[in-house]
Design a protein around this motif. Sequence first.
Motif, PDB file in Angstrom:
ATOM      1  N   MET A   1      94.820   6.325   9.036  1.00  0.00           N
ATOM      2  CA  MET A   1      94.001   7.373   9.606  1.00  0.00           C
ATOM      3  C   MET A   1      93.957   8.582   8.683  1.00  0.00           C
ATOM      4  O   MET A   1      93.044   9.375   8.810  1.00  0.00           O
ATOM      5  CB  MET A   1      94.530   7.793  10.962  1.00  0.00           C
ATOM      6  CG  MET A   1      94.387   6.752  12.037  1.00  0.00           C
ATOM      7  SD  MET A   1      94.779   7.404  13.628  1.00  0.00           S
ATOM      8  CE  MET A   1      93.163   7.422  14.362  1.00  0.00           C
ATOM      9  N   ARG A   2      94.883   8.693   7.808  1.00  0.00           N
ATOM     10  CA  ARG A   2      94.910   9.866   6.939  1.00  0.00           C
ATOM     11  C   ARG A   2      93.801   9.852   5.901  1.00  0.00           C
ATOM     12  O   ARG A   2      93.355  10.901   5.467  1.00  0.00           O
ATOM     13  CB  ARG A   2      96.260   9.942   6.221  1.00  0.00           C
ATOM     14  CG  ARG A   2      97.391  10.237   7.155  1.00  0.00           C
ATOM     15  CD  ARG A   2      98.701  10.316   6.411  1.00  0.00           C
ATOM     16  NE  ARG A   2      99.771  10.155   7.365  1.00  0.00           N
ATOM     17  CZ  ARG A   2     100.915   9.615   7.105  1.00  0.00           C
ATOM     18  NH1 ARG A   2     101.179   9.181   5.897  1.00  0.00           N
ATOM     19  NH2 ARG A   2     101.837   9.511   8.026  1.00  0.00           N
ATOM     20  N   GLU A   3      93.354   8.634   5.512  1.00  0.00           N
ATOM     21  CA  GLU A   3      92.376   8.569   4.438  1.00  0.00           C
ATOM     22  C   GLU A   3      90.958   8.892   4.908  1.00  0.00           C
ATOM     23  O   GLU A   3      90.113   9.240   4.102  1.00  0.00           O
ATOM     24  CB  GLU A   3      92.395   7.198   3.758  1.00  0.00           C
ATOM     25  CG  GLU A   3      91.873   6.051   4.613  1.00  0.00           C
ATOM     26  CD  GLU A   3      92.914   5.400   5.485  1.00  0.00           C
ATOM     27  OE1 GLU A   3      92.538   4.509   6.253  1.00  0.00           O
ATOM     28  OE2 GLU A   3      94.097   5.774   5.430  1.00  0.00           O
ATOM     29  N   GLY A   7      85.861   9.683   9.962  1.00  0.00           N
ATOM     30  CA  GLY A   7      85.412   8.396  10.469  1.00  0.00           C
ATOM     31  C   GLY A   7      86.063   8.041  11.792  1.00  0.00           C
ATOM     32  O   GLY A   7      85.408   7.515  12.701  1.00  0.00           O
ATOM     33  N   TYR A   8      87.352   8.332  11.906  1.00  0.00           N
ATOM     34  CA  TYR A   8      88.052   8.034  13.157  1.00  0.00           C
ATOM     35  C   TYR A   8      87.621   8.972  14.280  1.00  0.00           C
ATOM     36  O   TYR A   8      87.570   8.583  15.444  1.00  0.00           O
ATOM     37  CB  TYR A   8      89.559   8.057  12.952  1.00  0.00           C
ATOM     38  CG  TYR A   8      90.022   6.887  12.133  1.00  0.00           C
ATOM     39  CD1 TYR A   8      89.955   5.604  12.652  1.00  0.00           C
ATOM     40  CD2 TYR A   8      90.488   7.052  10.846  1.00  0.00           C
ATOM     41  CE1 TYR A   8      90.355   4.514  11.905  1.00  0.00           C
ATOM     42  CE2 TYR A   8      90.896   5.972  10.081  1.00  0.00           C
ATOM     43  CZ  TYR A   8      90.822   4.704  10.627  1.00  0.00           C
ATOM     44  OH  TYR A   8      91.208   3.623   9.889  1.00  0.00           O
ATOM     45  N   LEU A   9      87.285  10.214  13.933  1.00  0.00           N
ATOM     46  CA  LEU A   9      86.757  11.123  14.946  1.00  0.00           C
ATOM     47  C   LEU A   9      85.391  10.660  15.431  1.00  0.00           C
ATOM     48  O   LEU A   9      85.080  10.761  16.624  1.00  0.00           O
ATOM     49  CB  LEU A   9      86.677  12.549  14.401  1.00  0.00           C
ATOM     50  CG  LEU A   9      87.998  13.289  14.298  1.00  0.00           C
ATOM     51  CD1 LEU A   9      87.800  14.648  13.646  1.00  0.00           C
ATOM     52  CD2 LEU A   9      88.618  13.459  15.674  1.00  0.00           C
ATOM     53  N   CYS A  11      84.423   7.503  15.474  1.00  0.00           N
ATOM     54  CA  CYS A  11      84.717   6.342  16.328  1.00  0.00           C
ATOM     55  C   CYS A  11      85.165   6.788  17.717  1.00  0.00           C
ATOM     56  O   CYS A  11      84.746   6.204  18.724  1.00  0.00           O
ATOM     57  CB  CYS A  11      85.798   5.473  15.692  1.00  0.00           C
ATOM     58  SG  CYS A  11      85.184   4.355  14.457  1.00  0.00           S
ATOM     59  N   LEU A  12      85.986   7.802  17.771  1.00  0.00           N
ATOM     60  CA  LEU A  12      86.445   8.311  19.062  1.00  0.00           C
ATOM     61  C   LEU A  12      85.282   8.884  19.858  1.00  0.00           C
ATOM     62  O   LEU A  12      85.159   8.633  21.065  1.00  0.00           O
ATOM     63  CB  LEU A  12      87.534   9.366  18.862  1.00  0.00           C
ATOM     64  CG  LEU A  12      88.128   9.968  20.123  1.00  0.00           C
ATOM     65  CD1 LEU A  12      88.846   8.885  20.932  1.00  0.00           C
ATOM     66  CD2 LEU A  12      89.070  11.099  19.772  1.00  0.00           C
ATOM     67  N   ALA A  13      84.394   9.627  19.200  1.00  0.00           N
ATOM     68  CA  ALA A  13      83.237  10.203  19.891  1.00  0.00           C
ATOM     69  C   ALA A  13      82.304   9.109  20.401  1.00  0.00           C
ATOM     70  O   ALA A  13      81.825   9.169  21.542  1.00  0.00           O
ATOM     71  CB  ALA A  13      82.484  11.150  18.948  1.00  0.00           C
ATOM     72  N   ILE A  14      82.048   8.094  19.586  1.00  0.00           N
ATOM     73  CA  ILE A  14      81.188   6.984  20.015  1.00  0.00           C
ATOM     74  C   ILE A  14      81.829   6.237  21.180  1.00  0.00           C
ATOM     75  O   ILE A  14      81.161   5.886  22.157  1.00  0.00           O
ATOM     76  CB  ILE A  14      80.908   6.034  18.832  1.00  0.00           C
ATOM     77  CG1 ILE A  14      79.992   6.719  17.827  1.00  0.00           C
ATOM     78  CG2 ILE A  14      80.303   4.718  19.304  1.00  0.00           C
ATOM     79  CD1 ILE A  14      79.860   5.974  16.519  1.00  0.00           C
ATOM     80  N   ALA A  15      83.125   5.999  21.093  1.00  0.00           N
ATOM     81  CA  ALA A  15      83.818   5.257  22.146  1.00  0.00           C
ATOM     82  C   ALA A  15      83.793   6.017  23.471  1.00  0.00           C
ATOM     83  O   ALA A  15      83.477   5.447  24.521  1.00  0.00           O
ATOM     84  CB  ALA A  15      85.248   4.962  21.722  1.00  0.00           C
ATOM     85  N   LEU A  16      84.109   7.289  23.442  1.00  0.00           N
ATOM     86  CA  LEU A  16      84.133   8.063  24.680  1.00  0.00           C
ATOM     87  C   LEU A  16      82.738   8.260  25.259  1.00  0.00           C
ATOM     88  O   LEU A  16      82.531   8.110  26.466  1.00  0.00           O
ATOM     89  CB  LEU A  16      84.808   9.412  24.442  1.00  0.00           C
ATOM     90  CG  LEU A  16      86.300   9.358  24.133  1.00  0.00           C
ATOM     91  CD1 LEU A  16      86.838  10.746  23.832  1.00  0.00           C
ATOM     92  CD2 LEU A  16      87.064   8.716  25.261  1.00  0.00           C
ATOM     93  N   THR A  17      81.773   8.564  24.407  1.00  0.00           N
ATOM     94  CA  THR A  17      80.396   8.744  24.872  1.00  0.00           C
ATOM     95  C   THR A  17      79.841   7.444  25.446  1.00  0.00           C
ATOM     96  O   THR A  17      79.205   7.441  26.503  1.00  0.00           O
ATOM     97  CB  THR A  17      79.498   9.243  23.724  1.00  0.00           C
ATOM     98  OG1 THR A  17      80.045  10.442  23.189  1.00  0.00           O
ATOM     99  CG2 THR A  17      78.086   9.493  24.194  1.00  0.00           C
ATOM    100  N   ALA A  64      88.345  -0.259  16.390  1.00  0.00           N
ATOM    101  CA  ALA A  64      88.493   0.398  15.089  1.00  0.00           C
ATOM    102  C   ALA A  64      89.556   1.487  15.148  1.00  0.00           C
ATOM    103  O   ALA A  64      90.341   1.650  14.204  1.00  0.00           O
ATOM    104  CB  ALA A  64      87.156   0.974  14.633  1.00  0.00           C
ATOM    105  N   LEU A  65      89.614   2.213  16.251  1.00  0.00           N
ATOM    106  CA  LEU A  65      90.676   3.209  16.416  1.00  0.00           C
ATOM    107  C   LEU A  65      92.051   2.551  16.472  1.00  0.00           C
ATOM    108  O   LEU A  65      93.012   3.042  15.868  1.00  0.00           O
ATOM    109  CB  LEU A  65      90.437   4.028  17.682  1.00  0.00           C
ATOM    110  CG  LEU A  65      89.287   5.018  17.648  1.00  0.00           C
ATOM    111  CD1 LEU A  65      89.039   5.594  19.025  1.00  0.00           C
ATOM    112  CD2 LEU A  65      89.569   6.118  16.651  1.00  0.00           C
ATOM    113  N   CYS A  66      92.141   1.439  17.181  1.00  0.00           N
ATOM    114  CA  CYS A  66      93.416   0.716  17.256  1.00  0.00           C
ATOM    115  C   CYS A  66      93.831   0.194  15.889  1.00  0.00           C
ATOM    116  O   CYS A  66      95.012   0.269  15.524  1.00  0.00           O
ATOM    117  CB  CYS A  66      93.317  -0.439  18.239  1.00  0.00           C
ATOM    118  SG  CYS A  66      93.186   0.081  19.947  1.00  0.00           S
ATOM    119  N   VAL A  67      92.881  -0.325  15.126  1.00  0.00           N
ATOM    120  CA  VAL A  67      93.197  -0.827  13.785  1.00  0.00           C
ATOM    121  C   VAL A  67      93.705   0.315  12.907  1.00  0.00           C
ATOM    122  O   VAL A  67      94.672   0.156  12.152  1.00  0.00           O
ATOM    123  CB  VAL A  67      91.963  -1.524  13.163  1.00  0.00           C
ATOM    124  CG1 VAL A  67      92.150  -1.754  11.678  1.00  0.00           C
ATOM    125  CG2 VAL A  67      91.700  -2.833  13.869  1.00  0.00           C
ATOM    126  N   GLY A  68      93.081   1.477  13.003  1.00  0.00           N
ATOM    127  CA  GLY A  68      93.536   2.624  12.226  1.00  0.00           C
ATOM    128  C   GLY A  68      94.960   3.032  12.574  1.00  0.00           C
ATOM    129  O   GLY A  68      95.767   3.334  11.690  1.00  0.00           O
TER     130      GLY A  68
END
Length: 144
Positions: A1-3, A7-9, A11-17, A64-68
């Motif tokens: 997630m550090r790199e 992108g992870y943010l 993914c989080l926005a798409i997932a929650l929305t 994708a969030l879980c993989v990160g």
Amino acid sequence: MRENPAGYLCCLAIALTGSVTWYVEMFLDGKVARLWRRMNGRGRIGQNIAAVGAPAITCISYIALCVGLLKEIAAPGWLLFTLACLMMLLVFVFLLSLLPIRFPNVLYADWQYAKRHGLLDESGNIDQEAWVLHHAQRRGDTWW
């Protein structure tokens, strides 16, 4: 997630929305839910994307969030491979939702609405006469 935190943010926005949109459209009866159901009910492709494609993209974002997160804790390779295979399956499901085919009724928001309001006939399909009568009575209640 550090790199790639952006992108992870995303993914989080798409997932929650996607989760909130799907839930509101499928299981609530407010003004926003009626608006989304009306927008998605214009054709089969629109209905299929709302009923099958959008939840598939939402699940891909969650995975994708879980993989990160799992890459951060150095999870075993077989677990990451399994999640990647699941993501590819969901991509296939999304591509399938682009086809103008009819999926089972329980996946569509208008059928869920009809079930909640007792507008189904004996065979489990939407009773068009009851649907028109129900909406004719509600026409004066709201402007959208």
